[in-house]
Write a protein that holds these residues in place. Structure first.
Motif, PDB file in Angstrom:
ATOM      1  N   ALA B  10      42.396  51.180  42.522  1.00  0.00           N
ATOM      2  CA  ALA B  10      42.754  50.039  41.713  1.00  0.00           C
ATOM      3  C   ALA B  10      44.150  49.685  41.518  1.00  0.00           C
ATOM      4  O   ALA B  10      44.717  48.485  41.673  1.00  0.00           O
ATOM      5  N   ASP B  11      45.157  50.676  41.468  1.00  0.00           N
ATOM      6  CA  ASP B  11      46.533  50.506  41.383  1.00  0.00           C
ATOM      7  C   ASP B  11      47.098  49.991  42.791  1.00  0.00           C
ATOM      8  O   ASP B  11      47.575  48.998  42.541  1.00  0.00           O
ATOM      9  N   GLU B  14      45.849  46.301  42.890  1.00  0.00           N
ATOM     10  CA  GLU B  14      46.688  45.468  42.081  1.00  0.00           C
ATOM     11  C   GLU B  14      47.951  45.117  42.557  1.00  0.00           C
ATOM     12  O   GLU B  14      48.484  43.897  42.316  1.00  0.00           O
ATOM     13  N   GLN B  15      48.274  45.978  43.339  1.00  0.00           N
ATOM     14  CA  GLN B  15      49.940  45.871  43.820  1.00  0.00           C
ATOM     15  C   GLN B  15      49.889  45.129  45.000  1.00  0.00           C
ATOM     16  O   GLN B  15      50.933  44.534  45.273  1.00  0.00           O
ATOM     17  N   ILE B  39      38.978  38.966  41.230  1.00  0.00           N
ATOM     18  CA  ILE B  39      40.346  39.307  41.643  1.00  0.00           C
ATOM     19  C   ILE B  39      41.198  38.235  42.244  1.00  0.00           C
ATOM     20  O   ILE B  39      40.336  37.452  43.087  1.00  0.00           O
ATOM     21  N   TRP B 116      37.526  48.123  37.614  1.00  0.00           N
ATOM     22  CA  TRP B 116      38.501  47.189  37.395  1.00  0.00           C
ATOM     23  C   TRP B 116      38.295  46.493  36.072  1.00  0.00           C
ATOM     24  O   TRP B 116      39.295  46.237  35.018  1.00  0.00           O
ATOM     25  N   ASP B 119      39.322  48.932  33.048  1.00  0.00           N
ATOM     26  CA  ASP B 119      40.585  49.160  32.961  1.00  0.00           C
ATOM     27  C   ASP B 119      41.410  47.824  32.207  1.00  0.00           C
ATOM     28  O   ASP B 119      42.696  47.986  31.944  1.00  0.00           O
ATOM     29  N   ARG B 121      41.986  45.221  34.011  1.00  0.00           N
ATOM     30  CA  ARG B 121      42.752  44.592  35.000  1.00  0.00           C
ATOM     31  C   ARG B 121      42.484  43.094  35.087  1.00  0.00           C
ATOM     32  O   ARG B 121      41.392  42.643  34.665  1.00  0.00           O
TER      33      ARG B 121
END
Lengths: 103, 283
Positions: B10-11, B14-15, B39, B116, B119, B121
Motif C-alpha cells: 500500500a505504501d 500511495e507513492q 484510488i 487501504w 489504513d 488512505r
C-alpha cells in the motif's frame, strides 16, 4: 414488498432481496456500532464454530450487515477505523439478529 | 515468480499514484464500491459485464480483452496494479486474466481495498478518463494456467486438487459463501481427493497475504505434494484465483491451474464422483 417486511422484522436489519426465501435461509443480520453510533464501511467476517472464516461483508452507511448461513454457532468479527469487536450467536433457520460493538 | 515480482505494498501504491506508465485498476464484486471512492486515477473493471462473455459462460476472448484494455486506456507497456474488495478475490481473478493473455507487468496491491480503507488512505470520487490505446494481447489464452472440467475429473487421485472454499462448503453443509443466498441447483460436496485449504488461511485479517514461510507451511501441512501439478477450484473461480496467485505467483510453484468452472459447474455435472463430509474422500 419482501417476505421480511411481512414478518415484521425490525427495520435495523439489512433488507433481504424479494427473491430470497427466508423460510429456507438462515439469515444473520444486524448493525455494527461504536460509542458514537452505527459504523458504516466496517468489515464484518462470519467465522464458523471452529473460528474458520466463512464470509465477509462491508456494512452499509447505517452500519448494517447480512449473511446467509446455516443453523449452528457462529462468530462475527468486525474491523473498522473505529476499532474491532466480536459477537457470537446460535443461529436458527429464519432471521437471526445480532449487534456487534467495536471499540 | 515471487512476492516481490507479483505484489506491491500500500505504501508503494500511495507513492506511485499518478506515476508514468502505472495504471491502477479496481475490480470488485460489489461494482458500486468504486463509485463511492477509489484510488486517484484508478479505472474500474466490472468483472461480470466486462470480463465475462455476455452470452456463453466463458471469458471474454482475445479480441474482446484487447478492446476492453484499449478502451480503459491501458497500454502493453503499462504496469497494471490491480486491487479490489472481498480481500482481492476479483482483483486476483483479473490478475489471472491478464496472465492468461500475457500482459507483461501486472501486480496485485497487497491488502486491496480493505487495508487501504482501514489504513485511512485517500480515496476519491473524481472521474477518471484515460485516452484509449491500441492494446494487443501477447498471445491467446495460456491454457497452462487454466483447467477445464475434464482436467478436474482426470486429476482425482492423481494430481493435487485444492478446494479453497470454506470448510462448510467443502463438506457440503453450505452451497455458497455465506454472504450469498444458499439455494443452488448443484449438488453439495467436493471433488474426491481434494484437500481443503480455505483461501482465507492464506490471508491476514487485513487482507494482506501471509508470509512466504507461513504459506509454505500451510500447504505442506494440508498435504500438497510438491512433485505434482495442482488444480485449484472454488465455487465460480474467483477465490481459487487468489490461491492460484499464492501458489504460482508468490511461492513460485511451476504447474498450477485454476479451474474456473469450479463447483457451480462440477456440482452440476451428471455422473461425476462427489465426496461429502470433512475428509478428502477416495478416488
Amino acid at each position: 414488498m419482501s417476505a421480511v417486511d411481512s414478518c415484521g422484522a425490525p427495520e435495523q436489519s439489512a433488507p433481504i432481496p424479494a427473491s430470497v426465501d427466508v423460510e429456507k435461509e438462515t439469515v444473520i443480520t444486524g448493525v455494527v456500532s461504536s460509542g458514537d453510533g452505527p459504523v458504516g464501511g466496517a468489515y464484518v467476517r462470519l467465522l464458523d464454530s471452529t473460528g474458520e472464516f466463512t464470509a465477509e461483508v462491508v456494512t452499509s452507511p447505517a452500519g448494517q450487515f447480512r449473511f446467509f448461513a446455516a443453523p449452528g454457532n457462529w462468530t462475527l468479527r468486525a474491523l473498522s477505523r473505529q476499532g474491532n469487536g466480536d459477537a457470537s450467536l446460535a443461529a436458527d433457520r429464519g432471521i437471526n439478529e445480532i449487534a456487534v460493538a467495536v471499540a | 515468480m515471487s512476492r516481490e515480482s507479483a505484489l506491491v505494498t500500500a505504501d508503494w501504491a500511495e507513492q506511485n499514484i499518478g506515476a508514468d506508465n502505472v495504471v491502477f485498476v479496481e475490480v470488485d464484486e460489489d461494482t458500486a464500491a468504486y463509485d463511492g471512492g477509489h484510488i486517484a486515477g484508478a479505472v474500474k473493471i466490472n468483472w461480470k459485464t466486462e470480463l465475462q462473455d455476455q452470452v456463453r459462460r466463458d471469458f471474454v476472448n482475445k479480441e474482446q480483452f484487447e478492446a476492453l484494455l484499449s478502451s480503459k486506456g491501458i497500454g502493453n507497456d503499462d504496469k497494471v496494479v490491480l486491487y479490489g474488495g472481498n480481500n482481492n478475490w476479483f482483483a486476483a481473478y483479473a490478475y489471472w486474466y491478464f496472465k492468461l493473455y500475457g500482459h507483461g507487468d501486472v501486480k496485485l496491491l497487497d491488502g486491496g481495498r480493505k487495508k487501504w480503507e482501514l489504513d485511512g488512505r485517500p480515496l476519491t470520487k473524481e472521474e477518471v478518463s484515460r485516452s484509449a490505446t491500441t492494446y494487443v494481447a501477447v498471445h491467446d489464452q495460456d491454457l497452462s494456467i487454466r483447467a477445464f472440467r475434464d482436467d478436474a475429473v482426470k486429476a482425482i487421485g492423481v494430481l493435487n486438487l485444492v478446494d479453497v472454499r470454506s470448510p462448510d462448503e467443502f463438506a457440503g453443509r453450505l452451497l455458497a459463501p455465506a454472504h450469498l443466498p444458499q439455494e443452488q441447483a448443484q449438488r453439495p460436496g467436493h471433488i474426491p481427493t481434494a484437500v481443503s485449504v480455505p483461501w482465507s488461511k492464506a490471508a491476514n485479517e487485513d487482507g494482506t497475504f501471509k508470509s512466504d514461510d507461513d504459506l509454505r507451511e500451510l500447504y505442506a501441512a494440508a498435504g500438497l505434494d510438491d512433485s505434482k501439478a495442482t488444480i485449484a477450484y472454488c465455487r465460480i473461480g474467483e477465490r481459487s484465483s487468489h490461491t492460484w496467485f499464492v501458489l504460482k505467483e508468490i511461492l513460485g510453484h511451476s504447474d498450477v491451474r485454476n479451474y474456473d468452472g469450479s463447483w457451480t459447474e462440477y456440482g452440476s455435472l451428471v455422473g461425476v464422483p462427489v465426496a461429502v463430509g470433512d475428509e478428502p474422500g477416495n478416488a
